[in-house]
Design a protein around this motif. Structure first.
Motif, PDB file in Angstrom:
ATOM      1  N   LEU A 239       0.818  -1.216   0.000  1.00 57.29           N
ATOM      2  CA  LEU A 239       0.000   0.000   0.000  1.00 57.29           C
ATOM      3  C   LEU A 239       0.849   1.263   0.000  1.00 57.29           C
ATOM      4  O   LEU A 239       0.315   2.380   0.029  1.00 57.29           O
ATOM      5  CB  LEU A 239      -0.937   0.006   1.211  1.00 57.29           C
ATOM      6  CG  LEU A 239      -2.022  -1.078   1.217  1.00 57.29           C
ATOM      7  CD1 LEU A 239      -2.877  -0.971   2.471  1.00 57.29           C
ATOM      8  CD2 LEU A 239      -2.896  -0.980  -0.023  1.00 57.29           C
ATOM      9  N   GLY A 240       2.173   1.094  -0.018  1.00 58.53           N
ATOM     10  CA  GLY A 240       3.058   2.239  -0.143  1.00 58.53           C
ATOM     11  C   GLY A 240       3.550   2.829   1.158  1.00 58.53           C
ATOM     12  O   GLY A 240       4.121   3.929   1.164  1.00 58.53           O
ATOM     13  N   PHE A 241       3.383   2.105   2.265  1.00 57.69           N
ATOM     14  CA  PHE A 241       3.839   2.609   3.551  1.00 57.69           C
ATOM     15  C   PHE A 241       5.160   1.940   3.923  1.00 57.69           C
ATOM     16  O   PHE A 241       5.361   0.752   3.674  1.00 57.69           O
ATOM     17  CB  PHE A 241       2.795   2.339   4.634  1.00 57.69           C
ATOM     18  CG  PHE A 241       1.457   2.970   4.354  1.00 57.69           C
ATOM     19  CD1 PHE A 241       1.303   4.354   4.396  1.00 57.69           C
ATOM     20  CD2 PHE A 241       0.357   2.185   4.033  1.00 57.69           C
ATOM     21  CE1 PHE A 241       0.076   4.933   4.126  1.00 57.69           C
ATOM     22  CE2 PHE A 241      -0.880   2.753   3.764  1.00 57.69           C
ATOM     23  CZ  PHE A 241      -1.025   4.131   3.803  1.00 57.69           C
ATOM     24  N   ALA A 242       6.051   2.718   4.546  1.00 58.09           N
ATOM     25  CA  ALA A 242       7.367   2.204   4.908  1.00 58.09           C
ATOM     26  C   ALA A 242       7.312   1.267   6.107  1.00 58.09           C
ATOM     27  O   ALA A 242       8.156   0.388   6.260  1.00 58.09           O
ATOM     28  CB  ALA A 242       8.333   3.357   5.186  1.00 58.09           C
ATOM     29  N   SER A 243       6.332   1.463   6.977  1.00 54.52           N
ATOM     30  CA  SER A 243       6.222   0.641   8.179  1.00 54.52           C
ATOM     31  C   SER A 243       4.781   0.650   8.658  1.00 54.52           C
ATOM     32  O   SER A 243       3.948   1.440   8.179  1.00 54.52           O
ATOM     33  CB  SER A 243       7.136   1.183   9.284  1.00 54.52           C
ATOM     34  OG  SER A 243       6.689   2.467   9.708  1.00 54.52           O
ATOM     35  N   ALA A 244       4.501  -0.222   9.616  1.00 49.61           N
ATOM     36  CA  ALA A 244       3.153  -0.294  10.181  1.00 49.61           C
ATOM     37  C   ALA A 244       2.797   1.010  10.897  1.00 49.61           C
ATOM     38  O   ALA A 244       1.665   1.504  10.789  1.00 49.61           O
ATOM     39  CB  ALA A 244       3.056  -1.476  11.147  1.00 49.61           C
ATOM     40  N   ASP A 245       3.764   1.580  11.601  1.00 50.57           N
ATOM     41  CA  ASP A 245       3.507   2.836  12.311  1.00 50.57           C
ATOM     42  C   ASP A 245       3.186   3.963  11.339  1.00 50.57           C
ATOM     43  O   ASP A 245       2.341   4.822  11.614  1.00 50.57           O
ATOM     44  CB  ASP A 245       4.721   3.212  13.172  1.00 50.57           C
ATOM     45  CG  ASP A 245       4.893   2.283  14.369  1.00 50.57           C
ATOM     46  OD1 ASP A 245       3.868   1.827  14.902  1.00 50.57           O
ATOM     47  OD2 ASP A 245       6.053   2.004  14.752  1.00 50.57           O
ATOM     48  N   GLU A 246       3.863   3.958  10.190  1.00 51.38           N
ATOM     49  CA  GLU A 246       3.612   5.011   9.202  1.00 51.38           C
ATOM     50  C   GLU A 246       2.246   4.831   8.550  1.00 51.38           C
ATOM     51  O   GLU A 246       1.598   5.806   8.154  1.00 51.38           O
ATOM     52  CB  GLU A 246       4.696   4.984   8.116  1.00 51.38           C
ATOM     53  CG  GLU A 246       4.548   6.099   7.082  1.00 51.38           C
ATOM     54  CD  GLU A 246       5.590   6.019   5.983  1.00 51.38           C
ATOM     55  OE1 GLU A 246       5.217   5.938   4.790  1.00 51.38           O
ATOM     56  OE2 GLU A 246       6.793   6.032   6.328  1.00 51.38           O
TER      57      GLU A 246
END
Length: 426
Positions: A174-181
């Motif tokens: 989905l294009g996110f670097a990490s779960a937190d982001e």
């Protein structure tokens, strides 16, 4: 001879034949080590199953369906790319799945033992669009499964908001670097109504879910209100109002013990109801069976070790015949002689059990950490070996009890020896 003197003498006598005693202790160690590991595995896996059960919902919940829904799961490998020419969308109308109707919901509400009913609309989105414009196939998870989910980051979708919780395996795609982001990011859920019109609904990512044993959280899970909003558009555009269709309903029972009776009444009405335990009971049964088999193998190893204890002490009795005769001639009673050799057996069992249990706990804890970061990384939260002090203490006590029983045979033989005959022994 005082009890303390008996213990001291037993410990000293045990090491007269160092090699023989060492080999016997090693045999006990193997059995205790195996039993510690298998019991730890049973505790660890069952605890993970309990956590998974919590992710499904409360114990007093009954999940009711007309028939098993044909949901296409993502299998935990991330989202699949959406292709409008090849991806078929099952809207719930005209397909093999038969949803619950409003009449069915009323029937469930009227069943004795059901306190309340929460229906779930049958929503079939066209696809999902990431923040970067990538399109993916989308099958929504069931909102009521959101309760109790284990989260990698963020929280479950909040009621009253257009929010959605996505699986950890979807984050990168989905294009996110990490779960937190990913938490706080947005995606679009594209819907098609009965007039073949499309509309995109923006949803905020409320959190990132952790994979579970039985497939819960394999797909994005929206809030109940967002799910209802999507359904309202899905059934719009028709010339006539479309009757409500529900993929399932969650019936909350006043007493979980009433589940079998409620299930029977639902079956009479042409519906299937399953509890949380029904959905995961098979996993628990299989794991328990495997653990019992492994425990049986460990017990067999301990029984083999008990034969070693018998052999060791019988040889000790034979070698110390004159010593036994001397002790009896000096006034030591038969029961005390019995106690002396029994203590030697218990001491051998204690040594093997302590070393085996300690090695099992240390080795199992290390192995759990290694597997959690390697082979079992796809099952976050699973600690394959979990040890509890009372269980380990019980194993040590059980091994000592087996050693004592094994030592009764040579101890009884020593206690029955005639002192005059023993003193003449060469």
């Amino acid at each position: 001879m005082r009890p303390a003197d008996l213990v001291s003498s037993a410990v000293t006598s045990t090491w007269r034949g160092r090699l023989r005693t060492t080999l016997t202790v090693l045999a006990v160690f193997i059995g205790a080590f195996a039993l510690t590991l298998t019991s730890g595995m049973g505790i660890g896996v069952n605890r993970y199953i309990d956590d998974t059960v919590a992710a499904f919902g409360a114990a007093n919940s009954l999940y009711v369906q007309k028939s098993q829904p044909l949901l296409e799961m993502s299998a935990g490998t991330g989202p699949r790319t959406y292709d409008p020419d090849s991806t078929q969308i099952a809207t719930g109308f005209g397909v093999s799945f038969e949803g619950l109707s409003s009449e069915d919901i009323s029937t469930i509400e009227g069943v004795d033992g059901v306190a309340s009913v929460e229906p779930v609309y049958n929503v079939a989105p066209s696809h999902l669009v990431s923040a970067e414009g990538e399109r993916f196939q989308l099958t929504l998870g069931i909102p009521v499964d959101g309760e109790g989910l284990q989260m990698v980051a963020g929280r479950t979708a909040a009621e009253g908001a257009d929010e959605i919780a996505v699986p950890d395996s979807w984050v990168a795609d989905l294009g996110f670097a990490s779960a937190d982001e990913a938490v706080g990011g947005t995606v679009e859920v594209v819907m098609t109504n009965l007039a073949e019109e499309t509309r995109a609904y923006e949803a905020t990512v409320s959190g990132v879910t952790q994979a579970s044993l039985a497939g819960v959280a394999m797909n994005p899970i929206p809030s109940t209100s967002f799910n209802e909003r999507l359904y309202a558009y899905q059934v719009s555009g028709a010339a006539q109002p479309v009757p409500a269709s529900y993929i399932m309903a969650r019936a909350v029972m006043a007493d979980p013990a009433q589940a079998p009776a409620v299930q029977a009444r639902l079956e009479e009405a042409g519906m299937i109801g399953s509890t949380v335990e029904d959905q995961l009971g098979m996993f628990r049964a299989v794991i328990d069976a495997v653990v019992w088999i492994l425990n049986a193998c460990a017990v067999i190893a301990l029984l083999a070790a008990s034969l070693g204890i018998i052999n060791t002490l019988l040889m000790s009795v034979q070698e110390r015949t004159r010593q036994i005769g001397l002790m009896k001639a000096l006034g030591m009673s038969g029961p005390k002689v019995f106690g002396l050799f029994s203590l030697e057996a218990v001491f051998i069992g204690l040594l093997g059990a302590l070393i085996g249990a300690t090695t099992g706990v240390v080795g199992g804890t290390w192995l759990s950490r290694v597997l959690a970061e390697g082979l079992l990384s796809g099952l976050p939260g699973l600690s394959l070996f979990t040890f509890r002090a009372p269980t380990v203490a019980l194993i040590v006590a059980a091994v000592m009890a087996i050693a004592f029983l094994a030592g009764t045979i040579p101890a009884a033989r020593a206690a029955r020896k005639d002192p005059i005959t023993a003193l003449r022994h060469e």
